[in-house]
Design a protein around this motif. Structure first.
Motif, PDB file in Angstrom:
ATOM      1  N   UNK A  89       0.837  -1.193   0.000  1.00 23.40           N
ATOM      2  CA  UNK A  89       0.000   0.000   0.000  1.00 23.40           C
ATOM      3  C   UNK A  89       0.882   1.258   0.000  1.00 23.40           C
ATOM      4  N   UNK A  90       0.243   2.408  -0.175  1.00 22.82           N
ATOM      5  CA  UNK A  90       0.928   3.695  -0.084  1.00 22.82           C
ATOM      6  C   UNK A  90       0.275   4.531   0.987  1.00 22.82           C
ATOM      7  N   UNK A  91       1.075   5.357   1.661  1.00 21.69           N
ATOM      8  CA  UNK A  91       0.552   6.296   2.645  1.00 21.69           C
ATOM      9  C   UNK A  91       1.024   7.686   2.260  1.00 21.69           C
ATOM     10  N   UNK A  92       0.081   8.619   2.130  1.00 23.40           N
ATOM     11  CA  UNK A  92       0.386   9.999   1.743  1.00 23.40           C
ATOM     12  C   UNK A  92       0.022  10.900   2.912  1.00 23.40           C
ATOM     13  N   UNK A  93       0.979  11.685   3.387  1.00 20.93           N
ATOM     14  CA  UNK A  93       0.739  12.497   4.570  1.00 20.93           C
ATOM     15  C   UNK A  93       1.429  13.854   4.453  1.00 20.93           C
ATOM     16  N   UNK A  94       0.847  14.846   5.072  1.00 20.75           N
ATOM     17  CA  UNK A  94       1.465  16.168   5.135  1.00 20.75           C
ATOM     18  C   UNK A  94       2.333  16.347   6.354  1.00 20.75           C
ATOM     19  N   UNK A  95       2.594  15.256   7.093  1.00 18.45           N
ATOM     20  CA  UNK A  95       3.359  15.382   8.339  1.00 18.45           C
ATOM     21  C   UNK A  95       3.848  13.998   8.740  1.00 18.45           C
ATOM     22  N   UNK A  96       5.153  13.757   8.622  1.00 16.27           N
ATOM     23  CA  UNK A  96       5.683  12.447   9.019  1.00 16.27           C
ATOM     24  C   UNK A  96       6.523  12.536  10.287  1.00 16.27           C
ATOM     25  N   UNK A  97       6.425  13.672  10.997  1.00 15.48           N
ATOM     26  CA  UNK A  97       7.340  13.920  12.119  1.00 15.48           C
ATOM     27  C   UNK A  97       6.631  14.124  13.462  1.00 15.48           C
ATOM     28  N   UNK A  98       5.320  14.188  13.481  1.00 18.33           N
ATOM     29  CA  UNK A  98       4.596  14.405  14.735  1.00 18.33           C
ATOM     30  C   UNK A  98       3.133  14.021  14.516  1.00 18.33           C
ATOM     31  N   UNK A 117       4.711   8.720   1.220  1.00 18.17           N
ATOM     32  CA  UNK A 117       4.868   9.928   0.413  1.00 18.17           C
ATOM     33  C   UNK A 117       4.594  11.134   1.300  1.00 18.17           C
ATOM     34  N   UNK A 118       5.566  12.030   1.399  1.00 17.97           N
ATOM     35  CA  UNK A 118       5.399  13.239   2.195  1.00 17.97           C
ATOM     36  C   UNK A 118       5.052  14.424   1.320  1.00 17.97           C
ATOM     37  N   UNK A 119       3.985  15.122   1.669  1.00 20.16           N
ATOM     38  CA  UNK A 119       3.547  16.305   0.924  1.00 20.16           C
ATOM     39  C   UNK A 119       4.003  17.561   1.648  1.00 20.16           C
ATOM     40  N   UNK A 120       4.971  18.272   1.063  1.00 17.21           N
ATOM     41  CA  UNK A 120       5.404  19.553   1.623  1.00 17.21           C
ATOM     42  C   UNK A 120       4.533  20.624   0.982  1.00 17.21           C
ATOM     43  N   UNK A 121       3.433  20.927   1.634  1.00 20.67           N
ATOM     44  CA  UNK A 121       2.444  21.816   1.043  1.00 20.67           C
ATOM     45  C   UNK A 121       2.271  23.118   1.773  1.00 20.67           C
ATOM     46  N   UNK A 123       4.383  26.465   4.404  1.00 21.36           N
ATOM     47  CA  UNK A 123       5.577  27.220   4.755  1.00 21.36           C
ATOM     48  C   UNK A 123       6.347  26.554   5.885  1.00 21.36           C
ATOM     49  N   UNK A 124       7.639  26.779   5.895  1.00 23.27           N
ATOM     50  CA  UNK A 124       8.571  26.361   6.958  1.00 23.27           C
ATOM     51  C   UNK A 124       8.629  24.848   7.145  1.00 23.27           C
ATOM     52  N   UNK A 125       8.169  24.091   6.147  1.00 28.10           N
ATOM     53  CA  UNK A 125       8.200  22.631   6.265  1.00 28.10           C
ATOM     54  C   UNK A 125       9.495  22.031   5.726  1.00 28.10           C
ATOM     55  N   UNK A 126      10.421  22.887   5.285  1.00 29.66           N
ATOM     56  CA  UNK A 126      11.694  22.399   4.785  1.00 29.66           C
ATOM     57  C   UNK A 126      12.740  22.253   5.883  1.00 29.66           C
ATOM     58  N   UNK A 127      12.300  22.285   7.124  1.00 30.29           N
ATOM     59  CA  UNK A 127      13.245  22.087   8.221  1.00 30.29           C
ATOM     60  C   UNK A 127      13.862  20.692   8.122  1.00 30.29           C
ATOM     61  N   UNK A 128      15.143  20.555   8.479  1.00 31.67           N
ATOM     62  CA  UNK A 128      15.872  19.306   8.223  1.00 31.67           C
ATOM     63  C   UNK A 128      15.275  18.059   8.861  1.00 31.67           C
ATOM     64  N   UNK A 129      14.620  18.196  10.023  1.00 29.89           N
ATOM     65  CA  UNK A 129      14.105  17.006  10.711  1.00 29.89           C
ATOM     66  C   UNK A 129      12.751  16.558  10.164  1.00 29.89           C
ATOM     67  N   UNK A 130      12.196  17.284   9.239  1.00 30.19           N
ATOM     68  CA  UNK A 130      10.859  16.958   8.733  1.00 30.19           C
ATOM     69  C   UNK A 130      10.937  16.162   7.433  1.00 30.19           C
ATOM     70  N   UNK A 131      10.041  15.212   7.300  1.00 24.20           N
ATOM     71  CA  UNK A 131       9.921  14.366   6.113  1.00 24.20           C
ATOM     72  C   UNK A 131      11.147  13.484   5.860  1.00 24.20           C
ATOM     73  N   UNK A 132      11.866  13.162   6.918  1.00 18.83           N
ATOM     74  CA  UNK A 132      12.989  12.228   6.754  1.00 18.83           C
ATOM     75  C   UNK A 132      12.488  10.788   6.647  1.00 18.83           C
ATOM     76  N   UNK A 133      11.256  10.514   7.069  1.00 17.50           N
ATOM     77  CA  UNK A 133      10.710   9.151   7.006  1.00 17.50           C
ATOM     78  C   UNK A 133      10.045   8.846   5.666  1.00 17.50           C
TER      79      UNK A 133
END
Length: 334
Positions: A89-98, A117-121, A123-133
Motif C-alpha cells: 500500500x501507499x501512505x500519503x501524509x502532510x506530516x511524518x514527524x509528529x 509519500x510526504x507532501x510539503x504543502x 511554509x517552513x516545512x523544509x526544516x531538516x528534521x521533517x519528512x525524513x521518514x
C-alpha cells in the motif's frame, strides 16, 4: 529500532501483500484535506482505491475531520488505519514527524513494506528534521529539490492556485488590513503581538479584520474577528500582517502586500525574502511597515515575484491537483 515496532512490523508482514493496493491519505488539518482531496478523486477515477484516515482527537489541534465531512469524503480513524494497511500500500501524509505515535507508526510500516509519500504543502516545512521518514516527496516549489535526498516531485499547491484565481476579483483599493492570527491568545507574547498590530492600524486610521486559525477561534474574543474563511477575506485586503505562514504565499499570489510580524524561529525560507517583504523586528516598526506595505499594493506582485517563484511552482497548463495525482500514479506504478 523500538522493540514494539519490530513486533508491529512482523504483524503487518504476516498479513501478506494486498491483492488490491490502497492509497491511504492521512491529513493532519483542513489544509491537508484541501491539498489532497481533488488528487484523490483523480486517482479514484483511474481505478486506484483511496481511503482517507484522520488523527483528530489523538493530537492537539486536529481539524481534518470537519473538512472531510464538509466535502462529503468518507474516512476512517487511526485505529482502523493500523488494522487495514498492508504491504504494498501507499501512505500519503502532510506530516511524518509528529505526533510521536504517528512517527512510530510510519517507522513500523515503511522500509519497503509501505511506500510513504510526504507532501510539503506549506511554509517552513523544509526544516531538516521533517519528512525524513518519507520515501518520496511532493513539494509545492523547487526549493525542496536542493534540500531532500529522496526522489522529489514539484507539484505546486491547489490552495495557493485558488488564491491566484481570486486575484482578479480583488477589491482594487482594498478595504482593510487583514491580520492573520495563528498564535495562542493565552500566551502573553502572542496576545501582545496581535494587540500591537491592531493598535498600529488604529494609529494609521485603517480598518482591520482579524482572521483566526480554527484551532484558536473560540478563544479569541475580539470585536473585529471574522467568521469568514481566510481565502474569502484576502482579495479585499489592503495588506496582510502575519507571522511566517503559508498565508504569505496566498497573499503574494493574490498581489496583497505582506508585513511579516511577529517573527518565529526557525524562519527557514522567510530568512530569504528576495524583496517580497521586510521582516518587522519590533512592534515599534509596525506603523511604518504597514504604511509602506499599503503604499506598495499596486506594484507588489512584481516586487515579490522572485520569492514566489523560488518557493512555489505554478503551471498554467496543468493544475496542481492533477500534478499531485500524476506524481502519485507514477509512484504507485513503480
Amino acid at each position: 529500532m523500538h522493540p514494539g515496532n519490530l513486533f508491529k512490523r512482523g504483524r503487518i508482514y504476516a498479513r501478506g501483500r494486498a491483492a488490491t493496493r490502497t492509497v491511504y491519505f492521512v491529513p493532519h488539518n483542513r489544509n491537508n484535506v484541501r491539498l489532497l482531496a481533488d488528487a484523490a478523486e483523480i486517482l479514484g477515477d483511474r481505478g486506484i482505491r483511496c481511503v482517507f484516515a484522520h488523527l483528530d482527537g489523538l493530537k492537539r489541534g486536529g481539524v481534518a475531520r470537519p473538512e472531510l465531512n464538509a466535502r462529503g469524503i468518507s474516512h476512517i480513524g487511526f485505529a482502523e488505519l493500523e488494522r487495514m494497511i498492508r504491504p504494498g500500500d501507499m501512505l500519503v501524509t502532510g506530516n511524518d514527524y509528529a505526533p510521536q505515535f504517528f512517527r512510530r507508526f510510519i517507522d513500523s510500516i515503511n522500509f519497503g513494506m509501505v511506500r510513504v509519500v510526504g507532501l510539503i504543502g506549506g511554509a517552513r516545512l523544509l526544516q531538516p528534521h521533517r519528512f525524513v521518514r518519507a520515501d518520496y516527496i511532493l513539494s509545492m516549489g523547487p526549493a525542496a529539490l536542493q534540500q531532500r535526498r529522496q526522489p522529489t516531485y514539484v507539484v505546486g499547491s491547489p490552495v495557493i492556485e485558488r488564491a491566484v484565481g481570486s486575484a482578479g476579483a480583488r477589491h482594487d483599493e482594498g478595504l482593510f488590513v487583514l491580520v492573520n492570527f495563528k498564535g495562542d491568545i493565552e500566551e502573553p507574547a502572542d496576545r501582545q503581538a496581535i494587540e500591537a498590530v491592531t493598535a498600529a492600524c488604529a494609529k494609521l486610521g485603517l480598518a482591520y479584520v482579524v482572521s483566526v486559525h480554527p484551532t484558536m477561534f473560540a478563544k479569541v474574543d475580539m470585536p473585529n474577528k471574522s467568521t469568514l474563511d481566510f481565502a474569502q477575506l484576502l482579495p479585499d485586503a489592503l495588506a496582510l500582517v502575519t507571522r511566517p505562514s503559508t498565508t504569505v504565499y496566498e497573499a503574494i499570489a493574490c498581489g496583497i502586500p505582506v508585513v511579516l510580524y511577529p517573527l518565529v524561529s526557525p524562519m527557514v525560507e522567510f530568512d530569504r525574502p528576495m524583496g517580497a517583504f521586510k521582516p518587522t523586528l519590533s512592534e515599534h516598526d509596525l506603523v511604518e511597515d504597514i504604511r509602506a506595505a499599503v503604499r506598495s499594493r499596486l506594484t507588489y506582485f512584481e516586487q515579490s515575484r522572485d520569492f514566489l517563484n523560488a518557493n512555489l511552482s505554478i503551471d498554467p497548463k496543468v493544475p496542481a491537483s492533477q500534478r499531485i495525482a500524476n506524481a502519485l500514479i507514477d509512484i504507485y506504478n513503480r
